[in-house]
Scaffold this motif. Structure first.
Motif, PDB file in Angstrom:
ATOM      1  N   ARG A   1       1.060  -1.117   0.102  1.00 32.44           N
ATOM      2  CA  ARG A   1      -0.121   0.275  -0.122  1.00 32.44           C
ATOM      3  C   ARG A   1       0.745   1.407  -0.095  1.00 32.44           C
ATOM      4  O   ARG A   1       0.774   2.130  -0.632  1.00 32.44           O
ATOM      5  CB  ARG A   1      -0.541  -0.082   1.508  1.00 32.44           C
ATOM      6  N   GLU A   2       2.015   1.465   0.886  1.00 40.51           N
ATOM      7  CA  GLU A   2       2.858   2.470   0.749  1.00 40.51           C
ATOM      8  C   GLU A   2       3.557   2.839  -0.622  1.00 40.51           C
ATOM      9  O   GLU A   2       3.691   3.797  -0.851  1.00 40.51           O
ATOM     10  CB  GLU A   2       3.865   2.422   1.782  1.00 40.51           C
ATOM     11  N   ASN A   3       3.861   1.608  -1.006  1.00 37.79           N
ATOM     12  CA  ASN A   3       4.787   1.797  -2.351  1.00 37.79           C
ATOM     13  C   ASN A   3       3.902   1.983  -3.435  1.00 37.79           C
ATOM     14  O   ASN A   3       4.249   2.965  -4.333  1.00 37.79           O
ATOM     15  CB  ASN A   3       5.612   0.436  -2.592  1.00 37.79           C
ATOM     16  N   LYS A   4       2.765   1.681  -3.523  1.00 38.56           N
ATOM     17  CA  LYS A   4       1.698   2.087  -4.282  1.00 38.56           C
ATOM     18  C   LYS A   4       1.411   3.466  -4.291  1.00 38.56           C
ATOM     19  O   LYS A   4       1.307   4.117  -5.205  1.00 38.56           O
ATOM     20  CB  LYS A   4       0.473   1.274  -4.402  1.00 38.56           C
ATOM     21  N   MET A   5       1.155   3.998  -3.040  1.00 38.90           N
ATOM     22  CA  MET A   5       0.964   5.555  -2.936  1.00 38.90           C
ATOM     23  C   MET A   5       2.320   6.327  -3.482  1.00 38.90           C
ATOM     24  O   MET A   5       1.834   7.178  -3.896  1.00 38.90           O
ATOM     25  CB  MET A   5       0.944   5.735  -1.430  1.00 38.90           C
ATOM     26  N   LEU A   6       3.396   5.780  -3.214  1.00 36.08           N
ATOM     27  CA  LEU A   6       4.598   6.643  -3.863  1.00 36.08           C
ATOM     28  C   LEU A   6       4.511   6.447  -5.253  1.00 36.08           C
ATOM     29  O   LEU A   6       5.001   7.644  -5.801  1.00 36.08           O
ATOM     30  CB  LEU A   6       5.940   5.708  -3.374  1.00 36.08           C
ATOM     31  N   LEU A   7       3.944   5.562  -5.830  1.00 31.66           N
ATOM     32  CA  LEU A   7       4.025   5.372  -7.375  1.00 31.66           C
ATOM     33  C   LEU A   7       3.206   6.405  -7.938  1.00 31.66           C
ATOM     34  O   LEU A   7       3.184   7.193  -8.745  1.00 31.66           O
ATOM     35  CB  LEU A   7       4.002   4.109  -7.797  1.00 31.66           C
ATOM     36  N   VAL A   8       1.764   6.345  -7.163  1.00 35.33           N
ATOM     37  CA  VAL A   8       0.846   7.405  -7.387  1.00 35.33           C
ATOM     38  C   VAL A   8       1.324   8.723  -7.361  1.00 35.33           C
ATOM     39  O   VAL A   8       1.052   9.605  -8.217  1.00 35.33           O
ATOM     40  CB  VAL A   8      -0.357   7.078  -6.477  1.00 35.33           C
ATOM     41  N   ASN A   9       1.870   9.057  -6.060  1.00 29.74           N
ATOM     42  CA  ASN A   9       2.197  10.532  -5.963  1.00 29.74           C
ATOM     43  C   ASN A   9       3.230  10.957  -7.017  1.00 29.74           C
ATOM     44  O   ASN A   9       3.392  12.028  -7.587  1.00 29.74           O
ATOM     45  CB  ASN A   9       2.752  10.575  -4.401  1.00 29.74           C
ATOM     46  N   ALA A  10       4.339   9.899  -7.561  1.00 30.81           N
ATOM     47  CA  ALA A  10       5.145  10.168  -8.521  1.00 30.81           C
ATOM     48  C   ALA A  10       4.403  10.540  -9.571  1.00 30.81           C
ATOM     49  O   ALA A  10       4.921  11.459 -10.434  1.00 30.81           O
ATOM     50  CB  ALA A  10       6.346   9.269  -8.772  1.00 30.81           C
ATOM     51  N   LYS A  11       3.607   9.744 -10.003  1.00 26.14           N
ATOM     52  CA  LYS A  11       2.856   9.872 -11.512  1.00 26.14           C
ATOM     53  C   LYS A  11       1.952  11.335 -11.348  1.00 26.14           C
ATOM     54  O   LYS A  11       2.136  12.004 -12.301  1.00 26.14           O
ATOM     55  CB  LYS A  11       1.828   8.730 -11.608  1.00 26.14           C
ATOM     56  N   PHE A  12       1.489  11.503 -10.168  1.00 25.54           N
ATOM     57  CA  PHE A  12       0.495  12.819  -9.930  1.00 25.54           C
ATOM     58  C   PHE A  12       1.598  14.003 -10.134  1.00 25.54           C
ATOM     59  O   PHE A  12       1.102  14.766 -10.863  1.00 25.54           O
ATOM     60  CB  PHE A  12       0.178  12.872  -8.715  1.00 25.54           C
ATOM     61  N   LYS A  13       2.913  13.873  -9.788  1.00 26.69           N
ATOM     62  CA  LYS A  13       3.747  15.225  -9.763  1.00 26.69           C
ATOM     63  C   LYS A  13       4.072  15.410 -11.351  1.00 26.69           C
ATOM     64  O   LYS A  13       4.291  16.250 -11.760  1.00 26.69           O
ATOM     65  CB  LYS A  13       4.922  14.670  -8.973  1.00 26.69           C
ATOM     66  N   GLU A  14       4.478  14.019 -11.714  1.00 24.92           N
ATOM     67  CA  GLU A  14       4.633  14.121 -13.368  1.00 24.92           C
ATOM     68  C   GLU A  14       3.788  14.765 -14.180  1.00 24.92           C
ATOM     69  O   GLU A  14       3.866  15.629 -14.815  1.00 24.92           O
ATOM     70  CB  GLU A  14       5.000  12.739 -13.629  1.00 24.92           C
ATOM     71  N   MET A  15       2.232  14.310 -13.755  1.00 26.04           N
ATOM     72  CA  MET A  15       1.318  14.960 -14.486  1.00 26.04           C
ATOM     73  C   MET A  15       1.149  16.598 -14.262  1.00 26.04           C
ATOM     74  O   MET A  15       0.580  17.239 -15.084  1.00 26.04           O
ATOM     75  CB  MET A  15       0.060  14.152 -14.135  1.00 26.04           C
TER      76      MET A  15
END
Length: 156
Positions: free
Chosen positions: A109-123
């Motif tokens: 769950r934590e690593n998924k949130m990191l991936l989601v946050n990284a994608k959000f920052k990129e977008m």
């Protein structure tokens, strides 16, 4: 790290941790690549991971498939594929168990949130960069209006 890269690294980790298995990483990767529309399995049999990674990148970048959706689907598909693969039941169960452990850690769950946050920052950066290219007049228009105007210009 991206969803795709994390998935590919998870496959590599699984391969490295399961020497006693009755299916190779290239077999799994080529099968997954073909499942998501890849072509030429014979040309790609020795470069399965690269083939799979290229196919995922193509679908995300060129076909606008959401990376998270695609990778989570591939994780689920890989898990089911390993679960029903019955070459040598004992070794297959060990391979499946190892895969499930790796996924539990790499896609926690934590690593998924990191991936989601990284994608959000990129977008968000892409949106800011796009906004900077707009004229002051265009900044007051909706995306729909900009799309219609751009489409009309391209049609003429």
């Amino acid at each position: 790290m991206s969803w795709n890269r994390t998935f590919i690294e998870s496959l590599k980790e699984w391969d490295g941790n399961t020497s006693e298995k009755s299916i190779s990483i290239n077999d799994v990767a080529v099968y997954l690549g073909l499942t998501i529309g890849g072509q030429d399995p014979l040309e790609n049999i020795d470069r399965g991971l690269a083939f799979l990674e290229e196919r995922i990148n193509y679908l995300v970048e060129k076909e606008s498939i959401q990376e998270q959706f695609l990778v989570e689907s591939l994780i689920e598909f890989t898990t089911k594929y390993l679960a029903k693969f019955n070459g040598d039941r004992g070794r297959c169960e060990l391979a499946l168990s190892e895969w499930e452990k790796i996924i539990a850690v790499n896609f926690s769950r934590e690593n998924k949130m990191l991936l989601v946050n990284a994608k959000f920052k990129e977008m968000a950066k892409k949106h800011r960069d796009f906004y900077k290219t707009l004229s002051e007049e265009d900044k007051t228009k909706t995306i729909g209006q900009l799309y219609k105007e751009t489409k009309a210009e391209l049609d003429n």
